[in-house]
Scaffold this motif. Structure first.
Motif, PDB file in Angstrom:
ATOM      1  N   LYS A  23       0.962  -1.108  -0.038  1.00 16.92           N
ATOM      2  CA  LYS A  23       0.173  -0.028  -0.120  1.00 16.92           C
ATOM      3  C   LYS A  23       0.920   1.220  -0.210  1.00 16.92           C
ATOM      4  N   PHE A  24       0.348   2.102  -0.746  1.00 20.19           N
ATOM      5  CA  PHE A  24       1.169   3.484  -0.734  1.00 20.19           C
ATOM      6  C   PHE A  24       0.564   4.442   0.278  1.00 20.19           C
ATOM      7  N   ASN A  25       1.371   5.079   1.039  1.00 17.39           N
ATOM      8  CA  ASN A  25       0.875   6.303   1.893  1.00 17.39           C
ATOM      9  C   ASN A  25       1.622   7.547   1.603  1.00 17.39           C
ATOM     10  N   PRO A  26       0.998   8.349   0.790  1.00 18.77           N
ATOM     11  CA  PRO A  26       1.812   9.594   0.518  1.00 18.77           C
ATOM     12  C   PRO A  26       2.221  10.395   1.635  1.00 18.77           C
ATOM     13  N   ASP A  27       3.222  11.111   1.939  1.00 18.90           N
ATOM     14  CA  ASP A  27       3.541  11.892   2.869  1.00 18.90           C
ATOM     15  C   ASP A  27       2.424  13.188   3.102  1.00 18.90           C
ATOM     16  N   ASN A  28       2.040  13.384   1.696  1.00 18.10           N
ATOM     17  CA  ASN A  28       1.114  14.594   1.617  1.00 18.10           C
ATOM     18  C   ASN A  28      -0.227  14.038   1.085  1.00 18.10           C
ATOM     19  N   ARG A  29      -1.404  14.457   1.707  1.00 15.86           N
ATOM     20  CA  ARG A  29      -2.695  13.853   1.141  1.00 15.86           C
ATOM     21  C   ARG A  29      -3.246  14.722  -0.200  1.00 15.86           C
ATOM     22  N   ASP A  30      -2.547  15.854  -0.342  1.00 12.86           N
ATOM     23  CA  ASP A  30      -2.832  16.376  -1.612  1.00 12.86           C
ATOM     24  C   ASP A  30      -2.481  16.054  -2.731  1.00 12.86           C
ATOM     25  N   VAL A  31      -1.757  14.952  -2.757  1.00 19.36           N
ATOM     26  CA  VAL A  31      -1.319  14.526  -4.066  1.00 19.36           C
ATOM     27  C   VAL A  31      -1.819  13.627  -4.842  1.00 19.36           C
ATOM     28  N   VAL A  32      -3.319  13.389  -4.430  1.00 15.14           N
ATOM     29  CA  VAL A  32      -3.994  12.350  -5.137  1.00 15.14           C
ATOM     30  C   VAL A  32      -4.667  13.190  -6.239  1.00 15.14           C
ATOM     31  N   LEU A  33      -4.359  12.513  -7.440  1.00 14.57           N
ATOM     32  CA  LEU A  33      -4.653  12.780  -8.803  1.00 14.57           C
ATOM     33  C   LEU A  33      -6.148  12.457  -9.138  1.00 14.57           C
ATOM     34  N   SER A  34      -6.536  11.491  -8.940  1.00  8.37           N
ATOM     35  CA  SER A  34      -7.744  10.729  -9.291  1.00  8.37           C
ATOM     36  C   SER A  34      -8.040   9.432  -8.456  1.00  8.37           C
ATOM     37  N   ASN A  35      -9.241   9.078  -8.112  1.00  9.19           N
ATOM     38  CA  ASN A  35      -9.377   8.005  -7.427  1.00  9.19           C
ATOM     39  C   ASN A  35     -10.571   7.209  -8.166  1.00  9.19           C
ATOM     40  N   ILE A  36     -10.115   6.246  -9.046  1.00 11.77           N
ATOM     41  CA  ILE A  36     -10.958   5.674 -10.254  1.00 11.77           C
ATOM     42  C   ILE A  36     -11.907   4.281  -9.678  1.00 11.77           C
ATOM     43  N   THR A  37     -13.027   4.197  -9.760  1.00 13.95           N
ATOM     44  CA  THR A  37     -13.734   2.809  -9.571  1.00 13.95           C
ATOM     45  C   THR A  37     -13.840   2.152 -10.770  1.00 13.95           C
ATOM     46  N   GLY A  38     -14.318   0.845 -10.737  1.00 14.50           N
ATOM     47  CA  GLY A  38     -14.422   0.062 -11.964  1.00 14.50           C
ATOM     48  C   GLY A  38     -13.277  -0.165 -12.799  1.00 14.50           C
ATOM     49  N   VAL A  39     -12.000  -0.253 -12.315  1.00 16.08           N
ATOM     50  CA  VAL A  39     -10.854  -0.651 -13.390  1.00 16.08           C
ATOM     51  C   VAL A  39     -10.733  -1.894 -12.871  1.00 16.08           C
ATOM     52  N   ASN A  40     -10.823  -2.803 -14.178  1.00 21.64           N
ATOM     53  CA  ASN A  40     -10.853  -4.174 -13.766  1.00 21.64           C
ATOM     54  C   ASN A  40      -9.567  -4.949 -14.055  1.00 21.64           C
ATOM     55  N   SER A  41      -8.479  -4.156 -14.207  1.00 15.09           N
ATOM     56  CA  SER A  41      -7.150  -4.870 -14.029  1.00 15.09           C
ATOM     57  C   SER A  41      -6.025  -3.957 -13.842  1.00 15.09           C
ATOM     58  N   LEU A  79       5.703   2.781   1.800  1.00 16.15           N
ATOM     59  CA  LEU A  79       5.200   1.566   1.530  1.00 16.15           C
ATOM     60  C   LEU A  79       4.708   0.610   2.766  1.00 16.15           C
ATOM     61  N   THR A  80       3.652   0.300   2.738  1.00 12.39           N
ATOM     62  CA  THR A  80       3.182  -0.892   3.783  1.00 12.39           C
ATOM     63  C   THR A  80       3.093  -2.039   3.153  1.00 12.39           C
ATOM     64  N   LEU A  81       3.654  -2.991   3.696  1.00 13.61           N
ATOM     65  CA  LEU A  81       3.388  -4.453   3.074  1.00 13.61           C
ATOM     66  C   LEU A  81       2.044  -4.921   3.383  1.00 13.61           C
ATOM     67  N   MET A  82       1.199  -5.640   2.489  1.00 13.75           N
ATOM     68  CA  MET A  82       0.090  -6.288   2.797  1.00 13.75           C
ATOM     69  C   MET A  82       0.072  -7.633   2.654  1.00 13.75           C
ATOM     70  N   THR A  83      -1.002  -8.315   3.002  1.00 15.07           N
ATOM     71  CA  THR A  83      -0.982  -9.686   2.977  1.00 15.07           C
ATOM     72  C   THR A  83      -1.351 -10.002   1.467  1.00 15.07           C
ATOM     73  N   THR A  84      -1.331 -11.165   0.927  1.00 15.65           N
ATOM     74  CA  THR A  84      -1.415 -11.473  -0.434  1.00 15.65           C
ATOM     75  C   THR A  84      -2.928 -11.546  -0.813  1.00 15.65           C
ATOM     76  N   ASN A  85      -3.749 -11.745   0.087  1.00 15.24           N
ATOM     77  CA  ASN A  85      -5.249 -11.915   0.216  1.00 15.24           C
ATOM     78  C   ASN A  85      -5.710 -10.402  -0.135  1.00 15.24           C
ATOM     79  N   ALA A  86      -5.051  -9.356   0.199  1.00 12.98           N
ATOM     80  CA  ALA A  86      -5.650  -8.052   0.189  1.00 12.98           C
ATOM     81  C   ALA A  86      -5.573  -7.619  -1.069  1.00 12.98           C
ATOM     82  N   MET A  87      -4.885  -8.142  -1.949  1.00 11.79           N
ATOM     83  CA  MET A  87      -4.627  -7.957  -3.542  1.00 11.79           C
ATOM     84  C   MET A  87      -4.362  -6.627  -4.088  1.00 11.79           C
TER      85      MET A  87
END
Ligand SMILES: *[C@@H]1O[C@H](CO)[C@@H](O)[C@H](O)[C@H]1NC(C)=O
Ligand SMILES: *[C@@H]1O[C@H](CO)[C@@H](O)[C@H](O)[C@H]1NC(C)=O
Ligand SMILES: *[C@@H]1O[C@H](CO)[C@@H](O)[C@H](O)[C@H]1NC(C)=O
Ligand SMILES: *[C@@H]1O[C@H](CO)[C@@H](O)[C@H](O)[C@H]1NC(C)=O
Ligand SMILES: *[C@@H]1O[C@H](CO)[C@@H](O)[C@H](O)[C@H]1NC(C)=O
Ligand SMILES: *[C@@H]1O[C@H](CO)[C@@H](O)[C@H](O)[C@H]1NC(C)=O
Ligand SMILES: *[C@@H]1O[C@H](CO)[C@@H](O)[C@H](O)[C@H]1NC(C)=O
Length: 286
Positions: A23-41, A79-87
């Motif tokens: 998982k990516f945790n940006p130092d600054n929350r203002d850096v999100v350009l877009s947050n897009i749903t329905g992306v299938n791959s 970066l935070t490492l996640m379990t495999t099933n978090a995908m």
């Protein structure tokens, strides 16, 4: 370290590093350009980042089919490492060239003129008039962001022009602060524009500080963080009504919603300091 897989999907100049189960945790929350749903791959998420000129890093969740694009390199976050099933996966374009930073001000910013102020110290408000601490009413701080080299901002600083004071100190330790309408930005550089008359009144050295404090805190020196202290790009007089040399701020990684700009020194003697424009060049999220 199997989870780091380097692939060169696109051109040689834009290699992607893919980090699975992270998982990516940006130092600054203002850096999100877009947050897009329905992306299938994951591949489609990489394509979305590739085709957004400001996207350097993206995060994909296969479970929620969400793709988040960031205007931040991997080292501007953790970066935070996640379990495999978090995908989830993170990928970054290691050497994508961002477009040039652009002007962040609008023509109707609320600008506060100040005097008797130096970097790290409290601000003292300037008002209109022709004495110490004043600017002339028609030559007020709003003029530096109006996109017009024919209008200027002057400030007498500690000098009382009515009394006839006229030296190199007049206008030093004056300037302005502004909370940009556009919101937070990552300042990369700036350009000063000269006014109509007397090169002796040009600023030479300036400081720039940034703040994310609320407007009520901005008069306090403790609210500000120094970003730049150096030439304003007018060391060589470019002529009147003219742009100086752009000055680049190397390695600035801090996003700020407000900026304070102060004159540290002026070219020569004169009853005030004057400049027509300040063009702040920065990255921001639309
Ligand atoms: C891209 O970055 C990699 C290392 O991160 C480097 O080896 C490669 O030469 C770079 N490519 C270009 C075109 O700069
Ligand atoms: C993306 O949007 C979802 C739904 O609105 C939200 O829960 C999530 O926090 C957002 N993520 C980011 C990084 O903005
Ligand atoms: C000026 O600022 C106001 C917000 O106070 C905004 O609604 C308006 O669109 C702005 N006008 C211009 C020309 O930028
Ligand atoms: C100028 O600033 C100093 C603090 O740096 C303060 O003590 C002094 O009162 C200020 N002068 C005026 C005229 O505001
Ligand atoms: C500036 O000088 C004029 C003329 O000597 C005087 O009347 C005025 O009070 C002075 N202003 C300040 C702020 O000292
Ligand atoms: C900025 O630079 C000037 C020299 O040009 C120096 O006198 C001043 O102390 C510096 N200010 C800060 C806050 O570093
Ligand atoms: C900017 O950062 C790079 C890499 O960390 C470093 O090599 C360089 O000296 C820095 N430049 C300045 C002006 O701080």
């Amino acid at each position: 370290m199997n989870w780091v897989l380097i692939i060169t999907l696109f051109s040689l100049s834009s290699a992607v590093t893919l980090i699975n189960n992270a998982k990516f945790n940006p130092d600054n929350r203002d850096v999100v350009l877009s947050n897009i749903t329905g992306v299938n791959s994951q591949f489609n998420c990489i394509c979305l980042c590739f085709s957004n000129s400001k996207c350097l890093t993206a995060m994909y969740s296969a479970i929620t089919q969400r793709c988040i694009l960031y205007l931040a390199s991997l080292n501007q976050g953790t970066l935070t490492l996640m379990t495999t099933n978090a995908m989830t996966s993170v990928f970054t374009f290691r050497n994508k060239t961002l477009p040039a930073p652009s002007s962040v001000t609008s023509t109707n910013e609320t600008v506060y003129g100040i005097w008797n102020t130096s970097a790290g110290h409290d601000s003292f408000a300037s008002t209109s008039g022709t004495s110490s601490g004043n600017y002339v009413a028609s030559e007020s701080p709003i003029n530096v962001f109006d996109g017009n080299l024919n209008t200027k901002y002057i400030n007498f600083g500690s000098c009382n022009a009515t009394f006839g004071l006229y030296d190199a100190e007049c206008g030093v330790n004056t300037g302005l602060y502004v909370s940009l309408r556009r919101g937070p930005s990552l300042l990369q550089g700036f350009v000063f524009g000269t006014a109509n008359s007397f090169p002796a009144r040009d600023p030479l050295v300036i400081s720039i500080e940034g703040s994310n404090e609320s407007p009520s805190q901005l008069t306090f020196g403790s609210s500000w963080n120094l970003i730049y202290n150096g030439s304003c790009g007018l060391d060589v007089d470019p002529g009147r009504y003219s742009w100086g040399v752009p000055q680049w701020i190397v390695n600035n990684t801090k996003w700020y919603s407000s900026y304070r700009i102060l004159v540290v020194s002026k070219r020569s003697t004169g009853e005030f300091v004057q400049y027509a424009e300040i063009n702040l060049l920065a990255y921001y999220v639309d």
